[in-house]
Design a protein around this motif. Sequence first.
Motif, PDB file in Angstrom:
ATOM      1  N   LEU A   1       0.837  -1.192   0.000  1.00  0.00           N
ATOM      2  CA  LEU A   1       0.000   0.000   0.000  1.00  0.00           C
ATOM      3  C   LEU A   1       0.881   1.255   0.000  1.00  0.00           C
ATOM      4  O   LEU A   1       0.629   2.204  -0.741  1.00  0.00           O
ATOM      5  CB  LEU A   1      -0.912  -0.018   1.233  1.00  0.00           C
ATOM      6  N   THR A   2       1.944   1.222   0.826  1.00  0.00           N
ATOM      7  CA  THR A   2       2.873   2.359   0.866  1.00  0.00           C
ATOM      8  C   THR A   2       3.462   2.585  -0.525  1.00  0.00           C
ATOM      9  O   THR A   2       3.519   3.718  -1.010  1.00  0.00           O
ATOM     10  CB  THR A   2       4.016   2.080   1.869  1.00  0.00           C
ATOM     11  N   LEU A   3       3.893   1.497  -1.174  1.00  0.00           N
ATOM     12  CA  LEU A   3       4.485   1.618  -2.511  1.00  0.00           C
ATOM     13  C   LEU A   3       3.477   2.224  -3.491  1.00  0.00           C
ATOM     14  O   LEU A   3       3.810   3.122  -4.259  1.00  0.00           O
ATOM     15  CB  LEU A   3       4.946   0.261  -3.034  1.00  0.00           C
ATOM     16  N   SER A   4       2.236   1.724  -3.445  1.00  0.00           N
ATOM     17  CA  SER A   4       1.214   2.229  -4.377  1.00  0.00           C
ATOM     18  C   SER A   4       0.963   3.713  -4.128  1.00  0.00           C
ATOM     19  O   SER A   4       0.852   4.497  -5.069  1.00  0.00           O
ATOM     20  CB  SER A   4      -0.101   1.484  -4.216  1.00  0.00           C
ATOM     21  N   LEU A   5       0.885   4.078  -2.831  1.00  0.00           N
ATOM     22  CA  LEU A   5       0.621   5.480  -2.516  1.00  0.00           C
ATOM     23  C   LEU A   5       1.755   6.369  -2.996  1.00  0.00           C
ATOM     24  O   LEU A   5       1.521   7.432  -3.565  1.00  0.00           O
ATOM     25  CB  LEU A   5       0.421   5.657  -1.003  1.00  0.00           C
ATOM     26  N   ILE A   6       2.994   5.901  -2.793  1.00  0.00           N
ATOM     27  CA  ILE A   6       4.139   6.700  -3.256  1.00  0.00           C
ATOM     28  C   ILE A   6       4.041   6.869  -4.767  1.00  0.00           C
ATOM     29  O   ILE A   6       4.231   7.962  -5.300  1.00  0.00           O
ATOM     30  CB  ILE A   6       5.480   6.052  -2.847  1.00  0.00           C
ATOM     31  N   GLY A   7       3.694   5.777  -5.473  1.00  0.00           N
ATOM     32  CA  GLY A   7       3.551   5.829  -6.931  1.00  0.00           C
ATOM     33  C   GLY A   7       2.515   6.859  -7.344  1.00  0.00           C
ATOM     34  O   GLY A   7       2.752   7.690  -8.224  1.00  0.00           O
TER      35      GLY A   7
ATOM     36  N   HIS B 111      17.192  -4.310  -6.123  1.00  0.00           N
ATOM     37  CA  HIS B 111      17.769  -3.596  -4.988  1.00  0.00           C
ATOM     38  C   HIS B 111      16.703  -2.930  -4.130  1.00  0.00           C
ATOM     39  O   HIS B 111      16.953  -2.633  -2.966  1.00  0.00           O
ATOM     40  CB  HIS B 111      18.761  -2.538  -5.475  1.00  0.00           C
ATOM     41  N   ILE B 112      15.550  -2.661  -4.717  1.00  0.00           N
ATOM     42  CA  ILE B 112      14.504  -2.037  -3.895  1.00  0.00           C
ATOM     43  C   ILE B 112      13.361  -2.990  -3.606  1.00  0.00           C
ATOM     44  O   ILE B 112      12.477  -2.678  -2.838  1.00  0.00           O
ATOM     45  CB  ILE B 112      13.952  -0.729  -4.530  1.00  0.00           C
ATOM     46  N   ALA B 113      13.365  -4.149  -4.248  1.00  0.00           N
ATOM     47  CA  ALA B 113      12.280  -5.097  -3.985  1.00  0.00           C
ATOM     48  C   ALA B 113      12.871  -6.505  -4.010  1.00  0.00           C
ATOM     49  O   ALA B 113      13.902  -6.741  -4.630  1.00  0.00           O
ATOM     50  CB  ALA B 113      11.208  -4.965  -5.049  1.00  0.00           C
ATOM     51  N   SER B 114      12.194  -7.395  -3.312  1.00  0.00           N
ATOM     52  CA  SER B 114      12.716  -8.768  -3.249  1.00  0.00           C
ATOM     53  C   SER B 114      12.298  -9.547  -4.489  1.00  0.00           C
ATOM     54  O   SER B 114      11.584 -10.534  -4.406  1.00  0.00           O
ATOM     55  CB  SER B 114      12.191  -9.456  -1.998  1.00  0.00           C
ATOM     56  N   ILE B 115      12.722  -9.059  -5.643  1.00  0.00           N
ATOM     57  CA  ILE B 115      12.355  -9.745  -6.878  1.00  0.00           C
ATOM     58  C   ILE B 115      13.642 -10.192  -7.562  1.00  0.00           C
ATOM     59  O   ILE B 115      14.448  -9.351  -7.963  1.00  0.00           O
ATOM     60  CB  ILE B 115      11.559  -8.811  -7.811  1.00  0.00           C
ATOM     61  N   GLN B 116      13.831 -11.476  -7.644  1.00  0.00           N
ATOM     62  CA  GLN B 116      15.068 -11.976  -8.254  1.00  0.00           C
ATOM     63  C   GLN B 116      14.861 -12.244  -9.739  1.00  0.00           C
ATOM     64  O   GLN B 116      15.809 -12.299 -10.504  1.00  0.00           O
ATOM     65  CB  GLN B 116      15.543 -13.251  -7.546  1.00  0.00           C
TER      66      GLN B 116
ATOM     67  N   THR C  42      12.082   9.486   5.252  1.00  0.00           N
ATOM     68  CA  THR C  42      13.437   9.066   4.926  1.00  0.00           C
ATOM     69  C   THR C  42      14.365   9.230   6.122  1.00  0.00           C
ATOM     70  O   THR C  42      15.108   8.296   6.462  1.00  0.00           O
ATOM     71  CB  THR C  42      13.990   9.910   3.750  1.00  0.00           C
ATOM     72  N   THR C  43      14.326  10.410   6.759  1.00  0.00           N
ATOM     73  CA  THR C  43      15.263  10.621   7.868  1.00  0.00           C
ATOM     74  C   THR C  43      14.953   9.669   9.028  1.00  0.00           C
ATOM     75  O   THR C  43      15.870   9.143   9.648  1.00  0.00           O
ATOM     76  CB  THR C  43      15.231  12.094   8.355  1.00  0.00           C
ATOM     77  N   VAL C  44      13.656   9.426   9.261  1.00  0.00           N
ATOM     78  CA  VAL C  44      13.304   8.496  10.353  1.00  0.00           C
ATOM     79  C   VAL C  44      13.802   7.087  10.006  1.00  0.00           C
ATOM     80  O   VAL C  44      14.436   6.422  10.830  1.00  0.00           O
ATOM     81  CB  VAL C  44      11.776   8.480  10.600  1.00  0.00           C
ATOM     82  N   ALA C  45      13.549   6.660   8.757  1.00  0.00           N
ATOM     83  CA  ALA C  45      13.945   5.299   8.372  1.00  0.00           C
ATOM     84  C   ALA C  45      15.463   5.130   8.434  1.00  0.00           C
ATOM     85  O   ALA C  45      15.971   4.131   8.957  1.00  0.00           O
ATOM     86  CB  ALA C  45      13.435   4.989   6.963  1.00  0.00           C
TER      87      ALA C  45
ATOM     88  N   LEU D 134      15.668   2.514   1.511  1.00  0.00           N
ATOM     89  CA  LEU D 134      16.269   2.940   0.242  1.00  0.00           C
ATOM     90  C   LEU D 134      15.206   3.552  -0.678  1.00  0.00           C
ATOM     91  O   LEU D 134      15.420   4.565  -1.335  1.00  0.00           O
ATOM     92  CB  LEU D 134      16.933   1.738  -0.439  1.00  0.00           C
ATOM     93  N   LEU D 135      14.044   2.896  -0.657  1.00  0.00           N
ATOM     94  CA  LEU D 135      12.931   3.358  -1.478  1.00  0.00           C
ATOM     95  C   LEU D 135      12.504   4.766  -1.072  1.00  0.00           C
ATOM     96  O   LEU D 135      12.279   5.632  -1.907  1.00  0.00           O
ATOM     97  CB  LEU D 135      11.766   2.403  -1.252  1.00  0.00           C
ATOM     98  N   TYR D 136      12.413   4.991   0.239  1.00  0.00           N
ATOM     99  CA  TYR D 136      12.065   6.329   0.733  1.00  0.00           C
ATOM    100  C   TYR D 136      13.091   7.326   0.239  1.00  0.00           C
ATOM    101  O   TYR D 136      12.758   8.418  -0.211  1.00  0.00           O
ATOM    102  CB  TYR D 136      12.030   6.340   2.266  1.00  0.00           C
ATOM    103  N   LYS D 137      14.387   6.948   0.344  1.00  0.00           N
ATOM    104  CA  LYS D 137      15.455   7.868  -0.069  1.00  0.00           C
ATOM    105  C   LYS D 137      15.265   8.256  -1.533  1.00  0.00           C
ATOM    106  O   LYS D 137      15.272   9.431  -1.885  1.00  0.00           O
ATOM    107  CB  LYS D 137      16.820   7.187   0.080  1.00  0.00           C
ATOM    108  N   ILE D 138      15.083   7.228  -2.389  1.00  0.00           N
ATOM    109  CA  ILE D 138      14.971   7.492  -3.823  1.00  0.00           C
ATOM    110  C   ILE D 138      13.756   8.365  -4.109  1.00  0.00           C
ATOM    111  O   ILE D 138      13.839   9.369  -4.806  1.00  0.00           O
ATOM    112  CB  ILE D 138      14.852   6.162  -4.611  1.00  0.00           C
ATOM    113  N   PHE D 139      12.625   7.977  -3.513  1.00  0.00           N
ATOM    114  CA  PHE D 139      11.399   8.679  -3.872  1.00  0.00           C
ATOM    115  C   PHE D 139      11.276  10.047  -3.210  1.00  0.00           C
ATOM    116  O   PHE D 139      10.657  10.943  -3.770  1.00  0.00           O
ATOM    117  CB  PHE D 139      10.181   7.789  -3.641  1.00  0.00           C
ATOM    118  N   ALA D 140      11.901  10.213  -2.046  1.00  0.00           N
ATOM    119  CA  ALA D 140      11.932  11.552  -1.455  1.00  0.00           C
ATOM    120  C   ALA D 140      12.755  12.440  -2.380  1.00  0.00           C
ATOM    121  O   ALA D 140      12.367  13.584  -2.658  1.00  0.00           O
ATOM    122  CB  ALA D 140      12.544  11.507  -0.066  1.00  0.00           C
ATOM    123  N   GLY D 141      13.865  11.917  -2.874  1.00  0.00           N
ATOM    124  CA  GLY D 141      14.710  12.670  -3.813  1.00  0.00           C
ATOM    125  C   GLY D 141      13.927  13.053  -5.051  1.00  0.00           C
ATOM    126  O   GLY D 141      13.952  14.215  -5.486  1.00  0.00           O
TER     127      GLY D 141
END
Lengths: 803, 225
Positions: free
Chosen positions: A294-300, A371-376, A451-454, A679-686
């Motif tokens: 849900l967090t990922l979808s909302l960020i998207g 690197h941002i998701a557990s998808i091999q 991001t800073t909290v994470a 990492l995801l927060y960092k990228i998307f906050a940027g």
Amino acid sequence: MLKNYFKTAWRSIVRNKAFSLINIIGLSIGIAASLLLFIVVQYELSYDTFQPNYNRIYRVATQDKFDKDITYNSGIPVPALKALRAEFPQIQFGALQSAYGSQVTVPADKNETGNKFIEETGVFFIEPQLFDVFKYQWLTGSPASLKDPNNVVLDEKTATKYFGTWQQAIGKTVVLDNAITLKVNGILKNTPANSDLPLSVIISYVTLEKCGQSYNHFDTWNTTSSNFNIMALLPPAVKMDDVDRGLLQFSKNHYQPLQSNSIKTNFLQPLSTFHFDRRFASFGDHVTSKSTLLTLSLIGIFIILMACVNFINLATALSVNRSKEVGIRKVLGSNRSQLFGQIMSETAVIVGISILAALGITWAVLPYIKHIASIQEQLSLFTIQNLIMVVSIGIIVTLLAGLYPSLVLSKYNPITALKNKMVTAGVSGVSLRRGLVIMQFTISQVLIIATTVAISQMNFISKAELGFNKEGVLILNGKSDSISLSKQSAFKQQLLQIPGVQSVSFNNDPPSSDNLWSTNFAYNHQPDEKFQISLKFTDADYLKTFGLQLLTGRSPVESDTMREVMINETLVKKLGIKNPNEVIGKVIRIGRNQWYPVVGVVKDFKTSSLREDIKPTLITTRKTFYYCTGIKIRTQQLANTQLAIQKVWNQFYPEYAYSSQFFDENIERFYQQEEQLSLLYKIFAGLAIFISCLGLYGLVSFMAVQKTKEVGIRKVLGASIISLLQLFSKEFTILIIVSFFISVPVAWYMMHSWLNNFVYRIPLSSWFFITAIVSSIAIAWITVGYKAIKAAIANPVKALRSE
Amino acid sequence: MIKIRNLEKIYRTEEVETVALNKISIDVKEGEFVAIMGPSGCGKSTLLNILGLLDDPDNGSFLFNNIEVANFNERKRADLRKHNIGFVFQSFNLIDELTVFENVELPLIYTGVKSGDRKKRVEEVLDKMQIMHRRNHYPQQLSGGQQQRVAVARAVVNNPKLILADEPTGNLDSSNGNEVMTLLTDLNEQGTTIIMVTHSEHDARYSHRIIRMLDGQTVLENIMV
């Protein structure tokens, strides 16, 4: 007409290059980012959906209700299988016993000990009936291949790995854990990667009859292991709730007579929750919580919205410049809907270009998604679902971004428009623009805070006092068969001869792990306590090797069996004892065993991830459970020491493959998902900040042009450069401050909930919020600064002449 | 063709009320060339806007070809406008993103003329205005006189019955101005009614009749001989 629309649209884009570029960059990054997130979310949601009976498959799971807490287990006692079949004849059941971490040896002529493969996952003892529940494709053989003992079915990739081609594997033999010889008599097609039950080496379930104990497969109602699962296929007419009611009675009948210290209940866990329910162990590579998705979808969604906001803001701001064109078109007979269509098509052209760019970005970035998701798995961008998604995003973004500017522009009065008297898009336009800027900075600041909290929480975790030494400890996975055990002492002596090795300890589990071996227990001849304790079986060098500290007493003496026990501080406290010295000399009984004396209390150490509390733990000796070797090594000459250790291993255990990991790496793996989210927060906050600044830059550029005359007049009247800079930055600063007050409660709630996942966590201090507002204002000023300074230092005479 | 009676247009703000047209009555016959003159703020442009169906009056009657159009809504006005009226402005008002050809083609697109016919008609009119060689140029690449010729071409491409010209030579030098006036005169001779707002007595002399306005009313009419 349409051709004319697109032609004008294209030329308008070319003419307003800077603004078009800002829009296209913002939109393409926004769309690409969202597309990537949606691909990840879609992939996670696709787990197990390829199973034809997806909606009718369940696992019979177990819940233990203690006095104060409830524990969940994906497993069930082994005898339940027979009982379930007898009591629920309408349901098809299939059982499996996991044996992950096994070694498969393929006998080879040249190599005396054969080729050894360690299979961390995918090794199962499986009943043929399981294939009535789960459907897998067979290249050769059938579920009946698993009817007899000592038969094995491999999947295509494993068969190819062992024998070159899967065809060559048929009829060959392999040896499991140097003990069980198995004949290959079936090949499965590879399980799709999005499966929570990936099968590689499938051994017939009946093989367990002779070797069950080696795989903790005990045919008793007293033991529940997450390695033993019973899957169920419900007939179409049967409802889960009805079966659950039946299972409640089933549990009463079978568990109440055991007089355990918990109320044990079986219930159905739907396949659709296997991938998302972190209460249960998974056979797949990872579990993802729905809240993460849900967090990922909302960020998207937020990122796309922010890009749309830029578009709306710039389009309405620029509409002032376009009023003449709108006026002419109206005079020449264009009606409102035609103008609306024209401006919408312009939006569509920009969105179309952005989508093409976004597809390029997504295509380039997709290989790094792991690197941002557990998808091999290597995901493909060009699938029907993604195509539908891209088209939908295109339509939604065009509507979101184009609707308002189109309505504003097409509404213009032609006379006023022709006279270029449209100073702004009207008061409502300005308020809307302010509202949208506030929205953008609210999202940016929420992400900055997140991001800073994470990052801080992850730093806290990596630096947290764990109560043991995680650096420089190498963990070797060994076996506890009688031959291996007989060599342990000599093996240890040999290891200690290596100059880089400081100490060696045999045990069943390092101090901190996600393994759980727990049991009921009694203290000091009292009845069973109302909570369970976690067990660790170790030799006397455990404390030294892992740097654990003794609080009082001593370690249990070296022994092949249980003789003495040591407990941790938490257990002392849970027993209601204040002084640890009091427990020394008292006795403890685990399960139904005999009473053993407590000889020491160890200072608390983190028994699992920092998400969880320290478990009350008992440490004792028992050689048969020493699967694990912990080696504390000096950090100098690390590579040489590791090589020497491997050499000694091969000398002692040539029949076992060498497999080692550093303890700190194992611990890092606990937080893989948190690290990814951080990492995801960092990228998307940027990205969010970048997109907001892009929009801000566009607006300020526009403002600079609009205010040329004003700036000129003010300069002639004696305004300083500073006061002119304030003219530009004042409004944005106020907007950022307003958005800060909106983002604070949102971010606080979001991160408070996230931190609640951890028992050991940082406080949500005001510094996180102050950082967000200060950095937002600083970034906004830098963005605004360049254009503002340029406008402020321009020659006022030029500015006035330009009017 | 045009018959207005007691037409009023009042602009109101919170504090001020400005009477732009004060019960004005005018007739224009088909085929006439009328010039409207007067000082700034006398209501010439307001009158032209209402005649061009770009604005609606507050009171009074406006018959266009015997149809009362004073109370037409925006859609009806746009429809009537695009089939019957062509406009020429002082500042040309060409769309910068479109070429000469495309600018002239625009009214035909809005009236739904098919692509093949459009091409033919635009080429005809560009030829007539002698700017065919500039067909692929953008407005910024043309001189003022050329731009106004394009604007005239655009105004006539739909064969309107009426051309409204708002100071068509205001931004031109005298030689280019004369050229434009000659063009308008030619069109009028071919039967198009022309109403032109101007400050220039010289230009007004091209017309059949001059209506002089002051404070929202007609004060004098000169018939040109």
